[in-house]
Design an enzyme around this catalytic site. Structure first.
Site, mmCIF file in Angstrom:
data_model
loop_
_atom_site.group_PDB
_atom_site.id
_atom_site.type_symbol
_atom_site.label_atom_id
_atom_site.label_comp_id
_atom_site.label_asym_id
_atom_site.label_seq_id
_atom_site.Cartn_x
_atom_site.Cartn_y
_atom_site.Cartn_z
ATOM 1 N N HIS A 93 0.860 -1.209 0.037
ATOM 2 C CA HIS A 93 0.155 0.194 -0.174
ATOM 3 C C HIS A 93 0.970 1.057 0.021
ATOM 4 C CE1 HIS A 93 -3.334 -2.591 -0.035
ATOM 5 N NE2 HIS A 93 -4.159 -1.528 0.109
ATOM 6 N N ASP A 156 -6.074 4.757 9.876
ATOM 7 C CA ASP A 156 -7.604 4.785 9.416
ATOM 8 C C ASP A 156 -8.015 3.499 8.626
ATOM 9 O OD1 ASP A 156 -7.357 7.401 10.430
ATOM 10 O OD2 ASP A 156 -7.298 8.337 8.375
ATOM 11 N N GLU A 269 -9.809 13.665 14.558
ATOM 12 C CA GLU A 269 -9.240 13.907 13.171
ATOM 13 C C GLU A 269 -9.923 15.157 12.593
ATOM 14 O OE1 GLU A 269 -8.609 10.876 10.301
ATOM 15 O OE2 GLU A 269 -7.464 9.492 11.752
HETATM 16 P P1 FAD Z 1 4.145 -1.853 2.224
HETATM 17 O O1 FAD Z 1 3.801 -0.753 1.322
HETATM 18 O O2 FAD Z 1 4.113 -3.163 1.342
HETATM 19 O O3 FAD Z 1 5.737 -1.473 2.683
HETATM 20 C C1 FAD Z 1 6.034 -0.199 3.155
HETATM 21 C C2 FAD Z 1 7.542 -0.320 3.519
HETATM 22 O O4 FAD Z 1 8.021 -0.987 4.719
HETATM 23 C C3 FAD Z 1 8.530 -0.789 2.505
HETATM 24 O O5 FAD Z 1 9.471 -0.234 2.290
HETATM 25 C C4 FAD Z 1 8.581 -2.435 2.746
HETATM 26 O O6 FAD Z 1 9.836 -3.078 2.020
HETATM 27 C C5 FAD Z 1 8.633 -2.253 4.235
HETATM 28 N N1 FAD Z 1 8.309 -3.366 5.110
HETATM 29 C C6 FAD Z 1 7.095 -3.845 4.795
HETATM 30 N N2 FAD Z 1 6.971 -4.913 5.647
HETATM 31 C C7 FAD Z 1 7.772 -5.109 6.390
HETATM 32 C C8 FAD Z 1 8.203 -5.777 7.412
HETATM 33 N N3 FAD Z 1 7.637 -6.746 8.092
HETATM 34 N N4 FAD Z 1 9.592 -5.520 8.084
HETATM 35 C C9 FAD Z 1 10.395 -4.369 7.576
HETATM 36 N N5 FAD Z 1 10.032 -3.721 6.483
HETATM 37 C C10 FAD Z 1 8.637 -3.827 6.003
HETATM 38 N N6 FAD Z 1 -0.825 5.341 7.285
HETATM 39 C C11 FAD Z 1 -0.953 5.702 8.274
HETATM 40 O O7 FAD Z 1 0.054 6.042 9.042
HETATM 41 N N7 FAD Z 1 -2.125 6.080 8.630
HETATM 42 C C12 FAD Z 1 -3.154 5.726 8.087
HETATM 43 O O8 FAD Z 1 -4.327 6.343 8.349
HETATM 44 C C13 FAD Z 1 -3.001 5.325 6.631
HETATM 45 N N8 FAD Z 1 -4.023 4.969 5.738
HETATM 46 C C14 FAD Z 1 -3.794 4.431 4.800
HETATM 47 C C15 FAD Z 1 -5.001 4.394 3.889
HETATM 48 C C16 FAD Z 1 -4.807 3.751 2.432
HETATM 49 C C17 FAD Z 1 -5.942 3.237 1.737
HETATM 50 C C18 FAD Z 1 -3.598 3.471 2.015
HETATM 51 C C19 FAD Z 1 -3.173 2.807 0.799
HETATM 52 C C20 FAD Z 1 -2.385 3.609 2.870
HETATM 53 C C21 FAD Z 1 -2.398 4.310 4.243
HETATM 54 N N9 FAD Z 1 -1.326 4.498 5.261
HETATM 55 C C22 FAD Z 1 -1.700 5.082 6.418
HETATM 56 C C23 FAD Z 1 -0.033 4.401 4.654
HETATM 57 C C24 FAD Z 1 0.364 2.982 5.001
HETATM 58 O O9 FAD Z 1 0.624 3.241 6.358
HETATM 59 C C25 FAD Z 1 1.808 2.585 4.434
HETATM 60 O O10 FAD Z 1 1.327 2.496 3.026
HETATM 61 C C26 FAD Z 1 2.430 1.632 4.988
HETATM 62 O O11 FAD Z 1 3.490 1.306 4.056
HETATM 63 C C27 FAD Z 1 1.835 0.305 5.133
HETATM 64 O O12 FAD Z 1 1.407 -0.575 4.250
HETATM 65 P P2 FAD Z 1 1.879 -2.044 3.895
HETATM 66 O O13 FAD Z 1 1.632 -2.905 4.957
HETATM 67 O O14 FAD Z 1 1.078 -2.257 2.535
HETATM 68 O O15 FAD Z 1 3.552 -1.764 3.654
#
Ligand code: FAD
Length: 517
Positions: A93, A156, A269
């Site tokens: 994400h 969120d 918020e």
């Molecule tokens: P990814 O996008 O898959 O990874 C993000 C980063 O973390 C990459 O660099 C990856 O290599 C690294 N990573 C992933 N997993 C691990 C692991 N286990 N160990 C070490 N590194 C790792 N953020 C907020 O703070 N508040 C919100 O309210 C919020 N709302 C969101 C709503 C939507 C619809 C979206 C799309 C995003 C939102 N986000 C929010 C952002 C979100 O926190 C980030 O996108 C975050 O990266 C988490 O997504 P993911 O688990 O898909 O991680």
């Protein structure tokens, strides 16, 4: 095995690969999990893309690790090669390719989440959940609720992984009280870039613990996290109130986030919306139920083209009397200066409240806008610059909206642990600003480019006017920009990289360090 993978690189170029290559590589790694290769649909369509929909790359393989052991094997193998990189992919994400590995290996962290690894424990009088780094927060919620417990600090939207948000910060309307998610975890199991599996906490391997929290995936892969819990409420009174003036909105928001616990809401918020009938960006985005329409006649005659909404929630138990809840809510509301008659509220279960964005996701999927590009911009802007930000950015540059929500709400620096890798503006009160842009299905490339350029214009405006701000979920391309982002924390960040991932194998999609052969 490395020789095999390198041969695979060339074969991948030619896009021809006999099936037995797949099992040979699997066998060489001896994983419990499985591997999808570069040209497979899973590798190209899942591991090579992200929610942002702006970038796509070609990974060599999408590795479905099943345990920390599997993760360690992959990292050790990468370390023996001259050029392989490894990206942990949470739920993909990110917006700007942060979880991608161009011609590298992508680890599917979701495949590490097995329900039987979830555990709740009481330690020194507090409740904790041990969860997989690849668990989705929505699953953590559901599993904790079975014990009548819940994490304290959320995002969120909950289809994000624990490891993904802990690598950034993880913020929502509870962070003013409990800090971000990185302030609500007491122990991690991490596989470092050297392939070592270590448990870390404030007391054990503290350098690794604090580096990894907010560390943008640079130092290790989080395979397990211990998350602080609290008793879960049953119900939530969810309220929105409207402001015509930014000063009134921020005064009330700051008042609420600086009150002691018990004298404020459980969630605070806010968002900016357009003073028009646009269903995605205007007044229709405010009401919480169809039987409470937005009566625009209530707005002061001098209202501008941009309005503000404060979003609040109070937790309660289903055994509480309605009059008790009303009294508690009205006492808090009595202090607020919102536009009379523009108050909206519903009572929903705690789970329904926390899964509120899931419903928006379902609608967006039905409209085809969930899968189209999202050139989002997230920032932390100091209170000292937020009025000017409103004048220039919301009232001027973005006066026509961004096709989706524009969040703005205050947070308190003292609730963040300065030992983590997260960098923040200087002042105690700063605002999260999130421009959550949506584009129509199959938008013209020029529209996305225009939005990206507008994001750049906003960041540029803040920089050239000396604003105290930081990008959240940062995206930079040059070392110079990363240095500026980290400021006086840069040396520490570089030192941690040298300690825990000296060959710069991890999270290449962040574009901070280059792989050292
Ligand atoms: P990814 O996008 O898959 O990874 C993000 C980063 O973390 C990459 O660099 C990856 O290599 C690294 N990573 C992933 N997993 C691990 C692991 N286990 N160990 C070490 N590194 C790792 N953020 C907020 O703070 N508040 C919100 O309210 C919020 N709302 C969101 C709503 C939507 C619809 C979206 C799309 C995003 C939102 N986000 C929010 C952002 C979100 O926190 C980030 O996108 C975050 O990266 C988490 O997504 P993911 O688990 O898909 O991680």
């Amino acid at each position: 095995m490395i020789a095999y993978l390198e041969r695979f690189v060339h074969e991948n170029d030619a896009e021809s690969r006999p099936d037995d290559d797949v099992s040979s590589i699997c066998n060489a790694l001896d994983l419990q999990g499985s591997i999808d290769y570069g040209s497979s649909a899973a590798a190209a369509d899942v591991a090579g893309r992200d929610f942002g929909g702006i970038y796509s790359v070609k990974p060599l393989a999408f590795v479905r690790a099943s345990s920390a052991d599997d993760v360690a094997k992959v990292l050790k193998a990468a370390a023996r090669s001259p050029n392989l990189t490894v990206a942990a992919r949470g739920n993909g994400h990110s917006i700007n390719g942060q979880a991608m590995a161009d011609r590298g290996l992508v680890l599917d962290m979701r495949s590490l989440d097995h329900e039987d690894r979830f555990q709740v424990a009481r330690i020194n009088g507090s409740d904790y959940a041990d969860v997989s780094g690849g668990a989705l927060w929505e699953d953590v919620l559901k599993r904790c609720l079975d014990f009548g417990l819940s994490p304290r600090s959320w995002t969120d939207y909950l289809s994000l992984t624990v490891g993904g948000t802990l690598s950034n910060a993880g913020v929502s309307g509870q962070a003013f009280r409990y800090g971000p998610q990185t302030s609500n975890v007491t122990e991690l199991e991490v596989v470092t870039g050297k392939g070592e599996t270590l448990v870390c906490s404030e007391a054990e391997n503290p350098d690794l613990f604090y580096s990894v929290l907010g560390g943008l995936g640079q130092f290790g892969i989080i395979t397990r996290a211990r998350i602080l819990l609290q008793p879960a409420p049953d119900m939530v009174r969810w309220i929105r109130v409207v402001y015509a003036e930014f000063e009134d909105f921020t005064r009330d928001a700051e008042y609420l986030v600086t009150r002691p616990e018990g004298e404020s809401f459980d969630y605070v918020e806010g968002f900016v919306f357009s003073n028009n009938d646009n269903p995605l960006t205007g007044r229709p985005t405010v009401p919480l139920s169809p039987d409470q329409p937005f009566d625009r006649r209530r707005l002061p005659s001098k209202s501008g083209s941009v309005l503000y909404c404060l979003e609040l929630a109070l937790h309660y138990r289903s055994t509480d009397r309605p009059s008790t809840v009303d009294t508690a809510v009205n006492k808090l509301m009595g202090r607020l200066g919102f536009v009379e008659g523009l108050r909206f509220q519903v009572d929903v279960s705690y789970m329904e409240f926390l899964l509120r964005v899931k419903r928006a996701e379902e609608e967006a999927k039905a409209n085809g806008i969930w899968d189209s590009p999202h050139p989002w911009l997230n920032m932390f802007v100091s209170k000292s610059n937020v009025y000017q930000f409103d004048q220039v950015v919301f009232k001027n540059i973005l006066k026509d909206g961004v096709g989706g929500p524009m969040l703005i709400y205050p947070l308190l620096r003292s609730k963040w642990d300065s030992r983590t890798s997260v960098v923040l503006p200087e002042g105690e009160i700063f605002y999260l600003v999130a421009l959550l842009r949506f584009t129509p299905p199959q938008p013209k490339g020029s529209l996305v480019e225009k939005m990206v350029a507008q994001n750049r214009e906003i960041v540029q405006y803040c920089s050239s006017n000396g604003f105290d701000f930081k990008l959240y979920l940062p995206h930079y391309r040059s070392e110079e920009e990363w240095k500026r982002h980290f400021g006086n924390q840069w040396t520490r960040f570089v030192q941690s990289k040298a300690n825990f991932d000296p060959m710069a194998i991890l999270a290449p999609g962040q574009k901070i360090f280059s792989r050292i052969p």
